[in-house]
Design a protein around this motif. Structure first.
Motif, PDB file in Angstrom:
ATOM      1  N   ASN A  44       0.818  -1.212   0.000  1.00 19.50           N
ATOM      2  CA  ASN A  44       0.000   0.000   0.000  1.00 19.50           C
ATOM      3  C   ASN A  44       0.851   1.260   0.000  1.00 19.50           C
ATOM      4  N   THR A  45       2.036   1.177   0.563  1.00 21.97           N
ATOM      5  CA  THR A  45       2.946   2.319   0.550  1.00 21.97           C
ATOM      6  C   THR A  45       3.496   2.589  -0.842  1.00 21.97           C
ATOM      7  N   LEU A  46       3.540   1.565  -1.688  1.00 23.25           N
ATOM      8  CA  LEU A  46       4.137   1.712  -3.017  1.00 23.25           C
ATOM      9  C   LEU A  46       3.357   2.668  -3.915  1.00 23.25           C
ATOM     10  N   VAL A  47       2.056   2.818  -3.690  1.00 27.19           N
ATOM     11  CA  VAL A  47       1.273   3.689  -4.576  1.00 27.19           C
ATOM     12  C   VAL A  47       1.736   5.143  -4.477  1.00 27.19           C
ATOM     13  N   PRO A  48       1.755   5.765  -3.286  1.00 27.33           N
ATOM     14  CA  PRO A  48       2.307   7.131  -3.223  1.00 27.33           C
ATOM     15  C   PRO A  48       3.800   7.172  -3.514  1.00 27.33           C
ATOM     16  N   PHE A  49       4.512   6.083  -3.196  1.00 26.89           N
ATOM     17  CA  PHE A  49       5.948   6.056  -3.465  1.00 26.89           C
ATOM     18  C   PHE A  49       6.221   6.128  -4.964  1.00 26.89           C
ATOM     19  N   VAL A  50       5.484   5.357  -5.756  1.00 22.39           N
ATOM     20  CA  VAL A  50       5.663   5.387  -7.210  1.00 22.39           C
ATOM     21  C   VAL A  50       5.323   6.765  -7.761  1.00 22.39           C
TER      22      VAL A  50
END
Length: 306
Positions: free
Chosen positions: A225-231
Protein backbone atom coordinates in the motif's frame (compact mmCIF):
# COMPACT_ATOMS: atom_id res chain seq x y z
CA UNK A 1 -4.90 -2.71 -20.91
CA UNK A 2 -4.57 -2.16 -24.67
CA UNK A 3 -7.34 0.44 -24.79
CA UNK A 4 -5.95 2.14 -21.71
CA UNK A 5 -2.50 2.42 -23.30
CA UNK A 6 -3.94 3.79 -26.54
CA UNK A 7 -5.86 6.47 -24.63
CA UNK A 8 -2.81 7.49 -22.62
CA UNK A 9 -0.62 7.58 -25.75
CA UNK A 10 -3.21 9.73 -27.52
CA UNK A 11 -3.26 12.12 -24.55
CA UNK A 12 0.55 12.16 -24.58
CA UNK A 13 0.57 13.10 -28.27
CA UNK A 14 -1.72 16.03 -27.50
CA UNK A 15 0.73 17.16 -24.82
CA UNK A 16 3.63 16.94 -27.30
CA UNK A 17 1.64 18.95 -29.84
CA UNK A 18 0.90 21.56 -27.18
CA UNK A 19 4.58 21.78 -26.28
CA UNK A 20 5.40 22.16 -29.97
CA UNK A 21 3.05 25.14 -30.25
CA UNK A 22 4.48 26.73 -27.09
CA UNK A 23 8.03 26.28 -28.41
CA UNK A 24 7.03 27.95 -31.69
CA UNK A 25 5.45 30.91 -29.88
CA UNK A 26 8.41 31.28 -27.52
CA UNK A 27 11.01 31.22 -30.29
CA UNK A 28 9.16 33.11 -33.04
CA UNK A 29 6.75 35.59 -31.51
CA UNK A 30 8.48 36.74 -28.30
CA UNK A 31 11.10 39.18 -29.57
CA UNK A 32 13.20 38.85 -32.71
CA UNK A 33 15.05 35.50 -32.84
CA UNK A 34 17.41 36.83 -35.52
CA UNK A 35 18.70 39.51 -33.15
CA UNK A 36 19.10 36.88 -30.43
CA UNK A 37 21.06 34.44 -32.59
CA UNK A 38 23.34 36.97 -34.31
CA UNK A 39 25.96 39.11 -32.55
CA UNK A 40 25.19 42.73 -31.77
CA UNK A 41 27.72 43.81 -34.38
CA UNK A 42 25.71 42.24 -37.23
CA UNK A 43 24.48 44.66 -39.86
CA UNK A 44 20.91 44.96 -41.10
CA UNK A 45 21.91 43.26 -44.34
CA UNK A 46 23.41 40.32 -42.44
CA UNK A 47 20.26 40.01 -40.30
CA UNK A 48 18.03 40.06 -43.40
CA UNK A 49 20.17 37.42 -45.13
CA UNK A 50 20.15 35.20 -42.04
CA UNK A 51 16.37 35.55 -41.62
CA UNK A 52 15.91 34.51 -45.26
CA UNK A 53 18.30 31.58 -44.81
CA UNK A 54 16.36 30.09 -41.87
CA UNK A 55 12.91 31.05 -43.17
CA UNK A 56 12.03 33.75 -40.65
CA UNK A 57 11.26 36.29 -43.36
CA UNK A 58 8.06 34.47 -44.37
CA UNK A 59 4.56 35.10 -42.95
CA UNK A 60 4.00 33.70 -39.45
CA UNK A 61 1.35 31.24 -40.67
CA UNK A 62 3.71 29.78 -43.24
CA UNK A 63 6.44 29.55 -40.62
CA UNK A 64 4.12 27.60 -38.32
CA UNK A 65 3.13 25.11 -41.03
CA UNK A 66 6.78 24.56 -41.91
CA UNK A 67 7.67 24.27 -38.21
CA UNK A 68 5.05 21.57 -37.59
CA UNK A 69 6.14 19.71 -40.72
CA UNK A 70 9.77 19.81 -39.62
CA UNK A 71 8.80 18.57 -36.15
CA UNK A 72 6.85 15.68 -37.68
CA UNK A 73 10.00 14.70 -39.60
CA UNK A 74 12.13 15.26 -36.47
CA UNK A 75 14.01 17.96 -38.34
CA UNK A 76 14.92 20.71 -35.88
CA UNK A 77 17.39 22.45 -38.13
CA UNK A 78 21.13 22.80 -37.78
CA UNK A 79 22.65 23.82 -34.47
CA UNK A 80 24.27 27.22 -34.90
CA UNK A 81 26.80 26.36 -32.20
CA UNK A 82 27.67 22.77 -33.18
CA UNK A 83 27.21 23.21 -36.96
CA UNK A 84 25.37 19.89 -37.30
CA UNK A 85 21.76 18.70 -36.97
CA UNK A 86 20.37 19.71 -33.59
CA UNK A 87 18.72 16.32 -33.00
CA UNK A 88 22.07 14.58 -33.48
CA UNK A 89 23.54 16.70 -30.67
CA UNK A 90 20.57 15.88 -28.40
CA UNK A 91 20.77 12.13 -29.07
CA UNK A 92 24.51 12.21 -28.43
CA UNK A 93 24.15 13.92 -25.03
CA UNK A 94 20.90 12.29 -23.87
CA UNK A 95 22.44 8.90 -22.87
CA UNK A 96 24.88 10.69 -20.55
CA UNK A 97 22.00 12.39 -18.76
CA UNK A 98 20.03 9.14 -18.50
CA UNK A 99 23.07 7.37 -17.02
CA UNK A 100 23.45 10.08 -14.38
CA UNK A 101 19.74 10.03 -13.54
CA UNK A 102 19.82 6.24 -13.37
CA UNK A 103 22.75 6.28 -10.95
CA UNK A 104 21.39 9.09 -8.75
CA UNK A 105 17.71 8.21 -8.60
CA UNK A 106 18.46 4.49 -8.56
CA UNK A 107 20.47 5.10 -5.40
CA UNK A 108 17.69 7.22 -3.89
CA UNK A 109 14.97 4.65 -4.64
CA UNK A 110 16.95 1.64 -3.41
CA UNK A 111 17.91 3.33 -0.14
CA UNK A 112 14.65 5.10 0.62
CA UNK A 113 12.44 2.00 0.91
CA UNK A 114 14.45 0.16 3.59
CA UNK A 115 15.44 3.34 5.46
CA UNK A 116 11.88 4.66 5.57
CA UNK A 117 10.47 1.28 6.60
CA UNK A 118 13.03 0.79 9.38
CA UNK A 119 12.37 4.30 10.70
CA UNK A 120 8.61 3.64 10.70
CA UNK A 121 8.93 0.44 12.76
CA UNK A 122 10.21 2.38 15.78
CA UNK A 123 8.83 5.96 15.67
CA UNK A 124 10.88 8.19 17.93
CA UNK A 125 13.84 5.80 18.06
CA UNK A 126 17.38 6.78 17.14
CA UNK A 127 17.01 5.41 13.60
CA UNK A 128 13.83 7.42 13.13
CA UNK A 129 15.37 10.61 14.52
CA UNK A 130 18.48 10.15 12.36
CA UNK A 131 16.33 9.54 9.27
CA UNK A 132 14.24 12.66 9.92
CA UNK A 133 17.39 14.74 10.48
CA UNK A 134 19.02 13.51 7.28
CA UNK A 135 15.76 14.08 5.40
CA UNK A 136 15.40 17.67 6.60
CA UNK A 137 19.10 18.25 5.89
CA UNK A 138 18.71 17.01 2.33
CA UNK A 139 15.61 19.09 1.72
CA UNK A 140 17.05 22.34 3.06
CA UNK A 141 20.51 22.17 1.45
CA UNK A 142 20.84 23.91 -1.95
CA UNK A 143 21.87 21.30 -4.50
CA UNK A 144 24.50 23.39 -6.26
CA UNK A 145 26.13 24.34 -2.94
CA UNK A 146 26.17 20.72 -1.79
CA UNK A 147 27.83 19.74 -5.06
CA UNK A 148 30.51 22.39 -4.64
CA UNK A 149 31.15 21.23 -1.06
CA UNK A 150 31.56 17.67 -2.31
CA UNK A 151 34.07 18.83 -4.92
CA UNK A 152 36.07 20.89 -2.42
CA UNK A 153 36.22 18.12 0.19
CA UNK A 154 36.47 14.85 -1.74
CA UNK A 155 38.14 16.04 -4.95
CA UNK A 156 40.30 19.05 -4.03
CA UNK A 157 41.18 18.46 -0.36
CA UNK A 158 41.36 14.65 -0.23
CA UNK A 159 42.01 14.02 -3.92
CA UNK A 160 39.95 10.83 -3.88
CA UNK A 161 37.62 11.62 -6.77
CA UNK A 162 37.73 13.68 -9.99
CA UNK A 163 36.34 17.19 -9.86
CA UNK A 164 34.37 17.11 -13.11
CA UNK A 165 33.82 15.44 -16.43
CA UNK A 166 32.65 11.96 -17.38
CA UNK A 167 34.64 8.75 -17.36
CA UNK A 168 34.70 5.56 -15.32
CA UNK A 169 32.73 4.69 -12.20
CA UNK A 170 34.68 7.21 -10.06
CA UNK A 171 33.27 10.08 -12.13
CA UNK A 172 29.69 9.10 -11.24
CA UNK A 173 30.04 9.18 -7.46
CA UNK A 174 29.92 12.91 -6.68
CA UNK A 175 27.30 13.99 -9.26
CA UNK A 176 25.11 10.96 -8.49
CA UNK A 177 25.16 11.65 -4.74
CA UNK A 178 24.44 15.35 -5.36
CA UNK A 179 21.51 14.47 -7.62
CA UNK A 180 20.21 11.79 -5.23
CA UNK A 181 20.26 13.73 -1.94
CA UNK A 182 17.03 15.79 -2.22
CA UNK A 183 15.17 12.92 -3.89
CA UNK A 184 16.34 10.49 -1.21
CA UNK A 185 15.20 12.89 1.52
CA UNK A 186 11.70 13.28 0.05
CA UNK A 187 11.28 9.57 -0.66
CA UNK A 188 12.48 8.50 2.80
CA UNK A 189 10.12 10.92 4.52
CA UNK A 190 7.24 9.71 2.37
CA UNK A 191 7.94 6.01 3.03
CA UNK A 192 8.29 6.68 6.76
CA UNK A 193 5.01 8.58 7.09
CA UNK A 194 3.10 6.18 4.82
CA UNK A 195 4.38 3.12 6.67
CA UNK A 196 3.44 4.60 10.05
CA UNK A 197 -0.08 5.24 8.74
CA UNK A 198 -0.39 1.75 7.25
CA UNK A 199 0.91 -0.01 10.37
CA UNK A 200 -1.83 1.70 12.40
CA UNK A 201 -4.60 0.54 10.06
CA UNK A 202 -7.20 -2.04 11.11
CA UNK A 203 -6.17 -4.59 8.46
CA UNK A 204 -2.67 -4.78 9.98
CA UNK A 205 -4.07 -5.49 13.44
CA UNK A 206 -6.41 -8.08 11.93
CA UNK A 207 -3.54 -9.80 10.10
CA UNK A 208 -1.48 -9.87 13.29
CA UNK A 209 -4.46 -11.27 15.23
CA UNK A 210 -4.80 -14.07 12.64
CA UNK A 211 -1.22 -15.11 13.41
CA UNK A 212 0.65 -13.73 10.40
CA UNK A 213 4.32 -13.02 11.03
CA UNK A 214 5.01 -9.33 11.59
CA UNK A 215 7.70 -9.28 8.88
CA UNK A 216 5.21 -10.65 6.35
CA UNK A 217 2.60 -8.11 7.39
CA UNK A 218 5.08 -5.29 6.90
CA UNK A 219 6.69 -6.46 3.66
CA UNK A 220 3.62 -7.84 1.87
CA UNK A 221 0.64 -5.84 3.12
CA UNK A 222 1.83 -2.49 4.45
CA UNK A 223 4.66 -2.04 1.95
CA UNK A 224 2.39 -2.77 -1.00
CA UNK A 225 0.00 0.00 0.00
CA UNK A 226 2.95 2.32 0.55
CA UNK A 227 4.14 1.71 -3.02
CA UNK A 228 1.27 3.69 -4.58
CA UNK A 229 2.31 7.13 -3.22
CA UNK A 230 5.95 6.06 -3.46
CA UNK A 231 5.66 5.39 -7.21
CA UNK A 232 3.91 8.73 -7.65
CA UNK A 233 6.71 10.65 -5.93
CA UNK A 234 9.44 8.57 -7.60
CA UNK A 235 7.94 9.39 -10.99
CA UNK A 236 7.78 13.08 -10.09
CA UNK A 237 11.43 12.93 -9.01
CA UNK A 238 12.38 11.34 -12.33
CA UNK A 239 10.52 13.99 -14.31
CA UNK A 240 11.97 16.79 -12.18
CA UNK A 241 15.49 15.43 -12.61
CA UNK A 242 15.03 15.19 -16.36
CA UNK A 243 13.48 18.64 -16.66
CA UNK A 244 15.53 20.64 -14.16
CA UNK A 245 17.74 19.04 -11.52
CA UNK A 246 20.27 17.72 -14.01
CA UNK A 247 20.87 21.24 -15.34
CA UNK A 248 22.27 22.25 -11.95
CA UNK A 249 24.23 19.06 -11.33
CA UNK A 250 25.65 18.81 -14.84
CA UNK A 251 26.70 22.45 -14.78
CA UNK A 252 28.46 22.09 -11.41
CA UNK A 253 30.29 18.91 -12.44
CA UNK A 254 30.73 19.77 -16.15
CA UNK A 255 28.88 16.55 -16.99
CA UNK A 256 28.42 16.34 -20.79
CA UNK A 257 24.69 15.71 -20.70
CA UNK A 258 21.51 17.33 -21.90
CA UNK A 259 21.28 19.78 -18.98
CA UNK A 260 24.74 21.23 -19.59
CA UNK A 261 24.01 21.33 -23.32
CA UNK A 262 20.83 23.32 -22.65
CA UNK A 263 22.80 25.85 -20.59
CA UNK A 264 25.41 26.13 -23.34
CA UNK A 265 22.71 26.51 -26.00
CA UNK A 266 21.20 29.40 -24.02
CA UNK A 267 24.61 31.04 -23.69
CA UNK A 268 25.26 30.55 -27.42
CA UNK A 269 21.73 31.74 -28.36
CA UNK A 270 21.20 28.48 -30.25
CA UNK A 271 17.41 28.41 -30.51
CA UNK A 272 17.35 25.41 -32.87
CA UNK A 273 19.21 23.26 -30.37
CA UNK A 274 16.92 24.47 -27.56
CA UNK A 275 13.87 23.48 -29.62
CA UNK A 276 15.26 19.98 -30.05
CA UNK A 277 16.03 19.68 -26.32
CA UNK A 278 12.58 20.88 -25.22
CA UNK A 279 10.81 18.57 -27.68
CA UNK A 280 12.89 15.55 -26.61
CA UNK A 281 12.33 16.19 -22.90
CA UNK A 282 8.58 16.59 -23.50
CA UNK A 283 8.42 13.23 -25.29
CA UNK A 284 10.37 11.53 -22.49
CA UNK A 285 8.06 13.01 -19.84
CA UNK A 286 5.03 11.68 -21.73
CA UNK A 287 6.64 8.22 -21.90
CA UNK A 288 7.38 8.33 -18.15
CA UNK A 289 3.78 9.30 -17.33
CA UNK A 290 2.39 6.47 -19.46
CA UNK A 291 4.78 4.06 -17.75
CA UNK A 292 3.66 5.28 -14.32
CA UNK A 293 0.02 4.70 -15.19
CA UNK A 294 0.83 1.13 -16.22
CA UNK A 295 2.67 0.56 -12.92
CA UNK A 296 -0.34 1.91 -11.00
CA UNK A 297 -2.60 -0.61 -12.67
CA UNK A 298 -0.18 -3.40 -11.77
CA UNK A 299 0.28 -2.58 -8.08
CA UNK A 300 -3.15 -1.18 -7.16
CA UNK A 301 -6.13 -3.54 -7.74
CA UNK A 302 -8.58 -0.66 -7.19
CA UNK A 303 -7.29 1.04 -10.36
CA UNK A 304 -7.52 -2.22 -12.31
CA UNK A 305 -11.15 -2.68 -11.22
CA UNK A 306 -11.98 0.95 -12.06
Amino acid sequence: MGGFLLRRIAQGLLVVIGVTVIVFIATRMVGDPVKVMLPLSATDEQRAAFAQQIGLDRPIGTQFVDFVGDMARLDFGESLWQRRPALDVVLERLPNTLKLIGAGLGMAILLSLPLGAIAALRPGGWVDRTTVFVGLFGLSLPQFWFGLLMIVFFAVTLGWLPTSGMGGARYYILPAITLALPSLARLVMLVRSSMIDELNQQYVRTARAKGLHFKRVVMVHAMRNTLVPFVTLAGWELISALAGYTVVVETVFAWPGLGLTAMQAIQKSDLFLLQAIVFTVAVLIVVINVGLDVIYKLIDPRIRLA
